[in-house]
Design a protein around this motif. Structure first.
Motif, PDB file in Angstrom:
ATOM      1  N   ASN A   3       0.826  -1.212   0.000  1.00 57.53           N
ATOM      2  CA  ASN A   3       0.000   0.000   0.000  1.00 57.53           C
ATOM      3  C   ASN A   3       0.861   1.263   0.000  1.00 57.53           C
ATOM      4  O   ASN A   3       0.537   2.240  -0.674  1.00 57.53           O
ATOM      5  CB  ASN A   3      -0.922   0.000   1.218  1.00 57.53           C
ATOM      6  N   ALA A   4       1.955   1.221   0.767  1.00 58.34           N
ATOM      7  CA  ALA A   4       2.832   2.398   0.821  1.00 58.34           C
ATOM      8  C   ALA A   4       3.390   2.728  -0.559  1.00 58.34           C
ATOM      9  O   ALA A   4       3.556   3.900  -0.903  1.00 58.34           O
ATOM     10  CB  ALA A   4       3.974   2.146   1.802  1.00 58.34           C
ATOM     11  N   SER A   5       3.675   1.688  -1.351  1.00 51.27           N
ATOM     12  CA  SER A   5       4.247   1.924  -2.684  1.00 51.27           C
ATOM     13  C   SER A   5       3.241   2.576  -3.626  1.00 51.27           C
ATOM     14  O   SER A   5       3.624   3.121  -4.659  1.00 51.27           O
ATOM     15  CB  SER A   5       4.750   0.603  -3.283  1.00 51.27           C
ATOM     16  N   ILE A   6       1.970   2.522  -3.282  1.00 52.54           N
ATOM     17  CA  ILE A   6       0.937   3.152  -4.120  1.00 52.54           C
ATOM     18  C   ILE A   6       0.477   4.475  -3.507  1.00 52.54           C
ATOM     19  O   ILE A   6       0.468   5.509  -4.154  1.00 52.54           O
ATOM     20  CB  ILE A   6      -0.277   2.205  -4.268  1.00 52.54           C
ATOM     21  N   PHE A   7       0.124   4.425  -2.217  1.00 53.00           N
ATOM     22  CA  PHE A   7      -0.535   5.580  -1.602  1.00 53.00           C
ATOM     23  C   PHE A   7       0.441   6.681  -1.174  1.00 53.00           C
ATOM     24  O   PHE A   7       0.019   7.802  -0.930  1.00 53.00           O
ATOM     25  CB  PHE A   7      -1.358   5.127  -0.399  1.00 53.00           C
TER      26      PHE A   7
END
Length: 639
Positions: free
Chosen positions: A460-464
């Protein structure tokens, strides 16, 4: 001339012929090639034999591989600026740095198979550099030179295709509308106008039952032929139309239509078959778009669009203009930013249109873009990644407000899909209540991911964590960013986990083969340039940005700014960015050239379909990806 001289001349000619297939020799003048051919010797190296290494003393030759394959293996501990192992093939050379500086090489070069190499003595190498600026540039700017040559090749290819697609010699069957709106002459005026309004067109063809055109009616006819003469709306359209429309048969060209418009002062040309039956209509706008789609016109069209159908046409114009820019030699960084800017404008217009049906007066909220859109790095093929952040002072009303925002977002997501931005398969969209959050909820979510960097949290961190506000209260997004940088920048465990996750994907460079092409199940022989190429650069840029407090989301900007703060040399960063640029260019080229109507392009390329030069540059680009991964590995002590 004796036999020895004849033999030497023949060998020299053969050498030049071979060299002309490979950079930088293909750009060098004949006197420089002749010098190389006369001074170099072709030497055989048996498989598994060492050609040159650190223990060989100062390098005495510059090598060019004529046949076979050579493996370079770095001696001692791997540093952050070099590779550990790499394979070299036909036309590739070594060891440039050591030969020009008169020192031992830091690598051991071994023949992987029976190999022939041209060996040019270092004194002749220096002479070659003195007479050939192309070769000097190659030696001093090795990677940048290769990338520039490849970019020129890409430009030529795009330019050729653009020329083929946009020539004024295009037949009329390939431009304009192929399904023009037409009515019979007896149609009441009001009914005809309602039909035009419903279809969203500016002209109407009047044709008989046999489909042979007898007239045309346009919006400009309304004033002179209807209002000023007080024509009742029950009158037949034949009384308001312009009779005797100009017509061309289908085999006429765009040039013929343009000439007719200029000669007769008309804005539309009707297209008919050999029997005179209506098959299409070409407008002045169609010809303008054929010649050149302008940025200003597209921007104006987007901002004034009255409905989604108009935005669909603008989306197609954005794509065409992007292609034109690619043909003009615009770099991948500028082009992806350009695409993102126009897509931003289009998204904002979709939001504005939907706000006519949803009202949030007094509510502080913002539409967020994530992923590639959040980084200003959209290519021709991109799906939706978006969310909403909002403020609700009364906690008791959060649920109802979220419900209203989600309903609004659902309409926006559907309209964006109609404009060519497919719905996210992972449901990372504002219409998902999970990503329609208050500012405090977003902060809490970010805090959880940072404090508990589990696999899902890292994904998720890599997207958000690549986000920006597209519409609404931009300050809310800035508050999210300040919170994120404070939380992540001081958390070494989280950054190490991010680094470990980023190192989970390696560049597809083989130890025996040039490329590893069996990593994608279902796509043997292919390389995913996003997953195994650009993603590596993007991941490293994100980690450096979080660690050094960089507010920017664009990967190139992140790498440039963070590298200054990490004291990384400019030339190292330039080489890395050139590698990223080439991979992005390949993605853009592949997505456009392999484009099929209605089918979203992918990032899967077959390296065997690339020419030798592009294969070579792609290898260099992957080596740059491996280089920045090696630095990440050392910085965060990932083993």
């Amino acid at each position: 001339m004796d036999l020895r001289q004849q033999g030497s001349r023949r060998v020299a000619g053969s050498t030049q012929k071979f060299l002309k297939h490979y950079a930088p020799f293909d750009k060098m003048k004949s006197d420089a090639l002749q010098l190389f051919a006369e001074k170099a010797q072709l030497v055989f190296h048996a498989a598994d034999s060492e050609i040159v290494g650190p223990d060989s003393g100062n390098v005495r030759f510059f090598y060019v591989i004529e046949s076979g394959k050579v493996q370079a293996r770095q001696a001692g501990e791997v540093t952050v600026t070099e590779y550990s192992v790499l394979n070299l093939g036909l036309g590739e050379s070594f060891s440039i740095g050591a030969a020009t500086s008169g020192r031992p090489t830091t690598n051991t070069y071994t023949a992987v198979e029976d190999t022939f190499c041209y060996q040019l003595p270092t004194r002749d190498l220096l002479e070659l550099m003195a007479i050939s600026p192309e070769f000097t540039l190659f030696c001093t700017q090795h990677i940048a030179s290769l990338l520039q040559q490849s970019r020129l090749q890409l430009q030529q290819q795009f330019a050729q295709r653009a020329s083929e697609q946009q020539t004024l010699n295009s037949p009329l069957t390939k431009i304009g509308s192929r399904s023009p709106i037409s009515v019979v002459p007896e149609t009441p005026l009001r009914s005809a106008l309602e039909g035009m309004s419903k279809a969203g067109v500016g002209s109407l063809i009047i044709a008989g039952a046999d489909r042979r055109p007898v007239g045309i009616f346009t919006r400009s006819d309304l004033l002179d032929r209807v209002f000023l003469v007080a024509l009742p709306d029950s009158a037949p359209i034949s009384e308001a139309m312009s009779p005797h429309p100009f017509m061309l048969e289908e085999n006429a060209t765009a040039y013929d239509a343009m000439l007719a418009m200029a000669t007769h002062g008309i804005r539309h040309v009707l297209v008919t078959d050999a029997e005179g039956k209506l098959t299409g209509v070409v407008s002045e706008r169609d010809l303008f778009a054929l010649h050149r789609v302008g940025l200003r016109q597209i921007r104006q069209a987007i901002e004034s669009a009255a409905d989604v159908e108009s935005l669909q046409r603008s989306a197609a114009d954005v794509r065409q203009l992007s292609f034109n820019m690619l043909a003009q030699g615009i770099g991948a960084e500028q082009l992806t930013q350009f695409i993102s800017v126009l897509n931003d404008a289009l998204t904002r217009r979709v939001l504005e249109l939907n706000l006519h049906n949803h009202h949030f007066d007094g509510v502080e909220w913002a539409w967020l873009a994530f992923g590639s859109e959040g980084r200003d790095e959209q290519t021709f093929s991109t799906d939706q990644d978006n969310g909403i952040v909002f403020i609700c002072p009364d906690a008791a009303e959060v649920k109802d407000l979220r419900k209203r925002l989600v309903a609004f977002a659902l309409d926006v997501n559907k309209d964006l899909d109609r404009c060519g931005f497919p719905l996210c398969k992972g449901n990372i969209m504002a219409s998902n209540p999970q990503w329609c959050l208050t500012l405090d909820e977003w902060k809490n979510q970010f805090g959880k991911w940072v404090s508990s960097p589990e696999p899902v949290a890292l994904l998720n961190a890599s997207i958000f964590f690549d986000f920006r506000a597209l519409f609404g209260a931009a300050d809310l997004a800035e508050q999210m960013r300040r919170y994120l940088l404070t939380a992540a920048g001081g958390n070494s465990l989280f950054l190490q986990a991010m680094a470990r996750n980023a190192l989970g994907v390696a560049p597809p460079l083989g130890t025996i083969r040039d490329f590893i092409t069996d990593l994608e199940p279902g796509h043997p022989g292919k390389i995913d340039l996003k997953k195994y190429g650009s993603r590596i650069f993007v991941d490293v840029a994100r980690i450096h940005a979080l660690a050094t407090g960089v507010h920017n989301t664009n990967s190139v900007q992140r790498l440039r700014i963070a590298s200054k703060r990490l004291a990384i040399r400019d030339e190292e960063v330039d080489a890395v960015l050139e590698g990223l640029d080439f991979i992005q260019m390949l993605r853009l080229r592949h997505q456009f050239l392999d484009d099929k109507p209605g089918v979203q392009g992918n990032n899967l390329i077959d390296p065997n379909e690339l020419n030798e030069h592009d294969r070579r540059v792609l290898k260099e680009s992957f080596r740059q990806a491996r280089k920045i991964q090696n630095r990440l590995k050392l910085d965060y002590q990932v083993r």
